[in-house]
Write a protein that holds these residues in place. Structure first.
Motif, PDB file in Angstrom:
ATOM      1  N   TYR A 188      25.685 -32.186   8.142  1.00 34.31           N
ATOM      2  CA  TYR A 188      25.860 -31.617   9.474  1.00 34.31           C
ATOM      3  C   TYR A 188      27.169 -32.049  10.137  1.00 34.31           C
ATOM      4  N   GLU A 247      28.072 -38.176   8.257  1.00 33.25           N
ATOM      5  CA  GLU A 247      26.605 -38.142   8.160  1.00 33.25           C
ATOM      6  C   GLU A 247      26.205 -37.977   6.693  1.00 33.25           C
ATOM      7  N   ILE A 269      22.720 -33.572   3.288  1.00 34.16           N
ATOM      8  CA  ILE A 269      21.335 -33.074   3.278  1.00 34.16           C
ATOM      9  C   ILE A 269      21.070 -32.402   1.933  1.00 34.16           C
ATOM     10  N   PRO A 311       8.925 -32.319   0.717  1.00 29.56           N
ATOM     11  CA  PRO A 311       8.485 -33.063   1.907  1.00 29.56           C
ATOM     12  C   PRO A 311       9.254 -32.650   3.161  1.00 29.56           C
ATOM     13  N   SER A 312       8.649 -32.877   4.305  1.00 31.32           N
ATOM     14  CA  SER A 312       9.275 -32.535   5.578  1.00 31.32           C
ATOM     15  C   SER A 312      10.609 -33.281   5.718  1.00 31.32           C
ATOM     16  N   GLY A 313      11.638 -32.588   6.131  1.00 25.87           N
ATOM     17  CA  GLY A 313      12.951 -33.216   6.338  1.00 25.87           C
ATOM     18  C   GLY A 313      13.794 -33.253   5.079  1.00 25.87           C
ATOM     19  N   CYS A 314      13.346 -32.599   3.986  1.00 24.64           N
ATOM     20  CA  CYS A 314      14.116 -32.667   2.739  1.00 24.64           C
ATOM     21  C   CYS A 314      15.247 -31.634   2.718  1.00 24.64           C
ATOM     22  N   GLY A 315      15.269 -30.733   3.704  1.00 23.06           N
ATOM     23  CA  GLY A 315      16.408 -29.801   3.792  1.00 23.06           C
ATOM     24  C   GLY A 315      16.065 -28.355   3.482  1.00 23.06           C
ATOM     25  N   LYS A 316      14.806 -27.984   3.556  1.00 26.91           N
ATOM     26  CA  LYS A 316      14.415 -26.597   3.227  1.00 26.91           C
ATOM     27  C   LYS A 316      15.005 -25.624   4.255  1.00 26.91           C
ATOM     28  N   THR A 317      14.805 -25.945   5.550  1.00 31.14           N
ATOM     29  CA  THR A 317      15.338 -25.058   6.595  1.00 31.14           C
ATOM     30  C   THR A 317      16.862 -24.999   6.529  1.00 31.14           C
ATOM     31  N   THR A 318      17.482 -26.150   6.265  1.00 30.53           N
ATOM     32  CA  THR A 318      18.939 -26.192   6.148  1.00 30.53           C
ATOM     33  C   THR A 318      19.402 -25.270   5.011  1.00 30.53           C
ATOM     34  N   GLN A 366      11.644 -20.730  11.205  1.00 25.85           N
ATOM     35  CA  GLN A 366      10.613 -21.661  11.682  1.00 25.85           C
ATOM     36  C   GLN A 366      10.496 -21.627  13.207  1.00 25.85           C
TER      37      GLN A 366
HETATM   38  N1  LIG Z   1      21.266 -29.519  13.758  1.00 24.68           N
HETATM   39  C1  LIG Z   1      21.117 -30.652  13.070  1.00 24.68           C
HETATM   40  N2  LIG Z   1      21.999 -31.660  13.212  1.00 24.68           N
HETATM   41  C2  LIG Z   1      21.885 -32.800  12.481  1.00 24.68           C
HETATM   42  N3  LIG Z   1      20.912 -33.026  11.592  1.00 24.68           N
HETATM   43  C3  LIG Z   1      19.985 -32.075  11.408  1.00 24.68           C
HETATM   44  C4  LIG Z   1      20.045 -30.829  12.130  1.00 24.68           C
HETATM   45  N4  LIG Z   1      19.012 -30.058  11.736  1.00 24.68           N
HETATM   46  C5  LIG Z   1      18.332 -30.779  10.808  1.00 24.68           C
HETATM   47  N5  LIG Z   1      18.917 -31.978  10.609  1.00 24.68           N
HETATM   48  C6  LIG Z   1      18.487 -33.012   9.674  1.00 24.68           C
HETATM   49  O1  LIG Z   1      18.547 -32.457   8.376  1.00 24.68           O
HETATM   50  C7  LIG Z   1      17.464 -32.914   7.594  1.00 24.68           C
HETATM   51  C8  LIG Z   1      16.772 -31.717   6.963  1.00 24.68           C
HETATM   52  O2  LIG Z   1      16.188 -30.948   7.989  1.00 24.68           O
HETATM   53  P1  LIG Z   1      15.453 -29.570   7.682  1.00 24.68           P
HETATM   54  O3  LIG Z   1      16.354 -28.729   6.867  1.00 24.68           O
HETATM   55  O4  LIG Z   1      14.993 -29.022   8.991  1.00 24.68           O
HETATM   56  O5  LIG Z   1      14.212 -30.077   6.823  1.00 24.68           O
HETATM   57  P2  LIG Z   1      12.871 -29.333   6.391  1.00 24.68           P
HETATM   58  O6  LIG Z   1      12.975 -27.889   6.816  1.00 24.68           O
HETATM   59  O7  LIG Z   1      12.775 -29.523   4.917  1.00 24.68           O
HETATM   60  O8  LIG Z   1      11.767 -30.043   7.109  1.00 24.68           O
HETATM   61  C9  LIG Z   1      16.576 -33.737   8.503  1.00 24.68           C
HETATM   62  O9  LIG Z   1      16.808 -35.102   8.230  1.00 24.68           O
HETATM   63  C10 LIG Z   1      17.024 -33.391   9.883  1.00 24.68           C
HETATM   64  O10 LIG Z   1      16.910 -34.489  10.731  1.00 24.68           O
END
Ligand SMILES: Nc1ncnc2c1ncn2[C@@H]1O[C@H](COP(=O)(O)OP(=O)(O)O)[C@@H](O)[C@H]1O
Ligand SMILES: [Mg+2]
Length: 385
Positions: A161, A165, A168, A187-194, A234
């Motif tokens: 990001y 940092e 991801i 797992p939650s926070g692994c970067g799926k949405t990213t 999401q």
């Molecule tokens: N806009 C953002 N800025 C900085 N870090 C972010 C942002 N969005 C998500 N993250 C971080 O990126 C990681 C992956 O997030 P995310 O893709 O939402 O995970 P998932 O969808 O798998 O739960 C997390 O550690 C989250 O804290």
């Protein structure tokens, strides 16, 4: 006729919409504590306003005192000069009138300097939004999006990001053939949405590239690309308007048949028809509360209305019961789309032809499950029969 919004029911609804946290506060019994906190803040605000008013009075008094003293001194000195015969009375009047003009202009200049300083303060508050670079949606290229196959290829994709940092996603390679249904889990926070945001061009990869139908995303152009895709994210939103408006995303010329077809594909048509106002039911900020599952199916209908060729769903069926999900999946399957579904629930994952498990920024498992697909198709066929 009474104003519609002033009826007790409508105002109750608006109250619950506007006071977003009121439900949690009631459920956790924190009403008194939050009320006391609010009163303290209110007292602080009133005290601050009193201090400002006191300062304004002092400033005004000092200002008037200074200007009047200055006027007395000027007239006194001018009178002395007249008595000395070095000044005429006419010259005094001319001098005083010029001096008054000069003083009032100087006072306005000082006011403008303060206003400018305040403007900079306000500017800094909105700078994050104003200064963020607009999206490059168009590119000058000859590619017709209809001729691009909805296959996806990610090559050595890395993302973080911000500089400094942690990454991801790192060196991620993933190829999705056209027409495949793939579940992405982890797992939650692994970067799926990213990963989904990168795929949709909402985020730019730190390194690596994404190809759609063999064409680089940058070359295809976001505007072309977004004509091909349908998404439910999401944190997706509905907007204030009717169900039809939301499904067609407020299209100027709405195709009502397609609106109903999309709602049918999202297994929502029957529920909409059961509502007193049907497709004209208001949703969004001012409208009827939809259940979590209904909202998700409405978002799905909105994505399908675009007749996409690539469908990206980020935990978009998490609130659906299994029967609804099976029905939704059965109808989407007939549309012959490439589907990328982020999911946690085993039932959702079981419906995919392929499962990719993300962990610590890379793919740790990539499983093809042909047999599961057939079983689910049978279930769906039985259900639809
Ligand atoms: N806009 C953002 N800025 C900085 N870090 C972010 C942002 N969005 C998500 N993250 C971080 O990126 C990681 C992956 O997030 P995310 O893709 O939402 O995970 P998932 O969808 O798998 O739960 C997390 O550690 C989250 O804290
Ligand atoms: Mg997520």
């Amino acid at each position: 006729m009474p104003n519609r919004l002033s009826t007790p029911r409508a105002s109750r609804r608006i109250f619950s919409n506007r006071c977003a946290g009121v439900q949690s506060i009631r459920l956790f019994g924190r009403h008194d504590a939050r009320h006391a906190g609010w009163l303290n803040t209110l007292v602080d605000q009133v005290n601050a306003e009193l201090r400002i008013a006191r300062m304004a009075v002092s400033y005004q008094s000092a200002n008037t005192f200074l200007f009047n003293t200055e006027r007395v001194i000027v007239i006194w000195m001018a009178a002395l000069l007249v008595l000395d015969n070095r000044f005429s009375v006419g010259m005094i009047f001319a001098f005083i009138s010029y001096k008054d003009q000069f003083s009032s202009r100087m006072a306005s200049l000082v006011d403008k300097v303060f206003e400018l300083a305040m403007l900079r303060l306000h500017g800094e508050r909105v700078a994050d939004i104003v200064l963020s670079a607009p999206e490059e949606t168009t590119v000058e290229c000859e590619i017709d999006p209809a001729s691009v196959s909805p296959s996806v290829e990610m090559r050595k994709l890395s993302f973080r990001y911000a500089d400094g940092e942690p990454f991801i996603l790192q060196d991620l390679d993933l190829t999705i053939p056209a027409g495949q249904c793939i579940a992405v889990t982890g797992p939650s926070g692994c970067g799926k949405t990213t990963l989904m945001k990168l795929l949709l061009g909402l985020l730019e990869p730190t390194s690596g590239e994404i190809l759609i139908g063999g064409v680089k995303l940058g070359h295809l152009g976001l505007s072309n690309y977004r004509q091909m895709i349908g998404t439910v994210m999401q944190d997706d939103h509905l907007f204030a308007g009717s169900i039809s408006d939301n499904i067609s995303f407020f299209a100027e010329t709405r195709d009502d048949e397609r609106v109903q077809g999309s709602a049918q594909a999202a297994a929502l048509h029957a529920e909409i028809m059961a509502m007193p106002m049907g497709y004209n039911t208001l949703v969004g900020d001012i409208g009827t509360g939809l259940s979590g599952g209904q909202k998700q199916r409405l978002l799905l209908a909105r994505a399908l209305y675009k007749t996409p060729r690539l469908l990206v769903l980020d935990e978009a069926t998490s609130h659906l019961d299994v029967w609804n999900e099976v029905a939704v999946n059965a109808s989407i399957r007939q549309l012959n789309l490439t589907r990328i579904i982020v999911a946690h629930r085993p039932e959702t994952i079981a419906m995919a032809q392929r499962v990719v498990v993300l962990q610590q920024g890379s793919i740790c498992q990539d499983i093809v499950q042909e047999s599961a697909q057939v079983g689910v198709q049978d279930d769906a066929d039985k259900m639809c029969a």
